[in-house]
Enzyme design. Structure first.
Site, PDB file in Angstrom:
ATOM      1  N   TYR A 111       0.854  -1.197   0.000  1.00  0.00           N
ATOM      2  CA  TYR A 111       0.000   0.000   0.000  1.00  0.00           C
ATOM      3  C   TYR A 111       0.895   1.254   0.000  1.00  0.00           C
ATOM      4  O   TYR A 111       1.787   1.381   0.852  1.00  0.00           O
ATOM      5  CB  TYR A 111      -0.882  -0.075   1.252  1.00  0.00           C
ATOM      6  CG  TYR A 111      -1.749   1.117   1.539  1.00  0.00           C
ATOM      7  CD1 TYR A 111      -2.762   1.498   0.667  1.00  0.00           C
ATOM      8  CD2 TYR A 111      -1.584   1.846   2.719  1.00  0.00           C
ATOM      9  CE1 TYR A 111      -3.577   2.588   0.963  1.00  0.00           C
ATOM     10  CE2 TYR A 111      -2.395   2.928   3.016  1.00  0.00           C
ATOM     11  CZ  TYR A 111      -3.392   3.296   2.132  1.00  0.00           C
ATOM     12  OH  TYR A 111      -4.199   4.366   2.425  1.00  0.00           O
ATOM     13  N   ASP A 183      -0.938  -6.485   6.486  1.00  0.00           N
ATOM     14  CA  ASP A 183      -2.114  -5.669   6.174  1.00  0.00           C
ATOM     15  C   ASP A 183      -3.153  -6.603   5.562  1.00  0.00           C
ATOM     16  O   ASP A 183      -2.969  -7.137   4.469  1.00  0.00           O
ATOM     17  CB  ASP A 183      -1.725  -4.553   5.202  1.00  0.00           C
ATOM     18  CG  ASP A 183      -2.864  -3.560   4.963  1.00  0.00           C
ATOM     19  OD1 ASP A 183      -4.044  -3.970   5.043  1.00  0.00           O
ATOM     20  OD2 ASP A 183      -2.565  -2.393   4.679  1.00  0.00           O
TER      21      ASP A 183
END
Ligand SMILES: *Cc1c(COP(=O)(O)O)cnc(C)c1O
Length: 390
Positions: A111, A183
């Site tokens: 990300y 994540d």
């Protein structure tokens, strides 16, 4: 208990609050104590970092604990820490286990803001950051150094949706005492049980599916029992404090997570298959498709696929043509924070967010398939794809 039952009941204790079904929102800074003995008890509790008592607004209230218990239960874990947003959960989870001189392994297709945090936040603190190929699998073992303190994962990867071999990486890390931080936002706690697959800290941007209504910012780190106190203490030290109304709304959104995720999955699969049949599309990046390179591992490890997918256009379509297509969409709005009820689209530039691997493909976009009727969604995409070719 089965998952849908846990979703309906986790974290609730009505009889502790006059029989009211949902835990109340406490707006507070000060908590007052009945006597000095209680002051001492809560001080001790804060110093060992467990924060079991309610003693100060920053550390949360019974509502915060209810949210944490509910999210932990959904992921098959015992503990979780509430943070003010997903980035806060990423920062607190990394800072809990890294100090100057340590080495962090981070997947290359991470990300974007997490990459920025590692490159500009962690490196400035004297932490060595090394990016690795997300498809490394058990080969991660060769990348560990004496000072490797943590390995960071995200699966499927941001923007490009490769599926990582989480159990293989976690097994190598655990053998060396390296913390495994992941994540897990794409799956929500329902579709990937990170803790069961060897992850120490499973991060969710609760801003996305957990809350589900595009109206708040919140993060949560689901932890193994050993990692709970370090993450909780770090969050408190750095002053990461979630607002009570946001925690309440997220807990409310969580009660429909099961039905929403099933619908996102069903609709995304329909839209993905429809896109695959379009002549402008080179590849749909979505692990639930049998043709996807990550499908076998996804099928082995995941319980489902969410509504977020990527689309790569054929080489003859420029980034400008893709922008024209996106600008023509009516139902899909342009926007980042997916996981709500509505469909979204953004242009993506994965080639600019890598340093250890290369991404050489045509123009690409990311779609979030919301809860609208899929016939309306594909009609919107069809008229926009006509503009791509124009
Ligand atoms: C949105 C997002 C985050 C950050 O969450 P915020 O609540 O926006 O800070 C982290 N990871 C992924 C994969 C995300 O999509």
């Amino acid at each position: 208990m089965k998952q849908d039952t846990i979703i309906a009941h986790a974290g609730l204790d009505p009889l502790a609050n006059h029989g009211v079904v949902n835990p109340p929102v406490y707006h507070c800074s000060t908590i007052v104590f009945p006597d000095v003995a209680t002051v001492h008890a809560t001080r001790k509790d804060r110093h060992d970092g467990t924060f079991k008592y309610v003693s100060y607004g920053r550390e949360g209230t019974p509502l915060t604990r209810a949210f944490e218990q509910a999210v932990a239960a959904l992921e098959g874990a015992k503990t979780a820490v509430t943070l003010p947003c997903g980035m806060g959960a990423i920062a607190a989870s990394l800072l809990a286990f890294l100090k100057a001189g340590d080495h962090l392994l981070m997947l290359d297709a991470v990300y974007g803001p997490a990459r920025d945090f590692a490159e500009n936040g962690l490196r400035n603190l004297g932490i060595e950051v090394e990016f690795y190929d997300p498809l490394v699998g058990e080969g991660i073992g060769r990348l560990f150094r004496k000072n490797t303190a943590a390995v960071y994962l995200e699966s499927p990867c941001s923007l490009t949706f490769e599926v990582m071999d989480v159990p293989a990486i976690a097994a190598q890390a655990r053998r060396r005492g390296v913390k495994v931080i992941m994540d897990n936002t794409w799956s929500s706690p329902l579709f990937f049980k990170a803790i069961e697959h060897g992850v120490d800290v499973s991060i969710h941007a609760a801003t996305k599916y957990l809350s589900g209504h595009s109206d708040l910012m919140l993060g949560v780190a689901v932890t193994t029992p050993e990692c709970d106190v370090p993450v909780r203490k770090t969050a408190s030290r750095f002053g990461y404090c979630a607002g009570p109304d946001d925690v309440y709304s997220a807990l409310r959104g969580l009660r429909t997570l099961g039905v929403r995720m099933r619908q996102h999955q069903q609709s995304a699969l329909k839209v993905a298959r429809w896109l695959q049949a379009r002549p402008e599309v080179e590849r749909v990046l979505y692990p639930a498709l049998p043709e996807d390179p990550g499908h076998a591992i996804w099928k082995r490890d995941f319980h489902g696929a969410s509504g977020l997918l990527g689309v790569v256009f054929k080489k003859q379509y420029s980034k400008e043509a893709a922008a024209r297509m996106l600008d023509s969409l009516h139902l899909f709005h342009l926007g980042y924070s997916w996981g709500g009820f509505e469909s979204l689209a953004v242009p993506t530039f994965p080639e600019t967010l890598r340093s250890a691997t290369e991404w050489r493909h045509g123009a690409s976009i990311r779609l979030h398939v919301g809860l609208e009727d899929t016939e309306d969604l594909t009609a919107d995409l069809a008229q926009a794809l006509d503009k791509l070719r124009a």
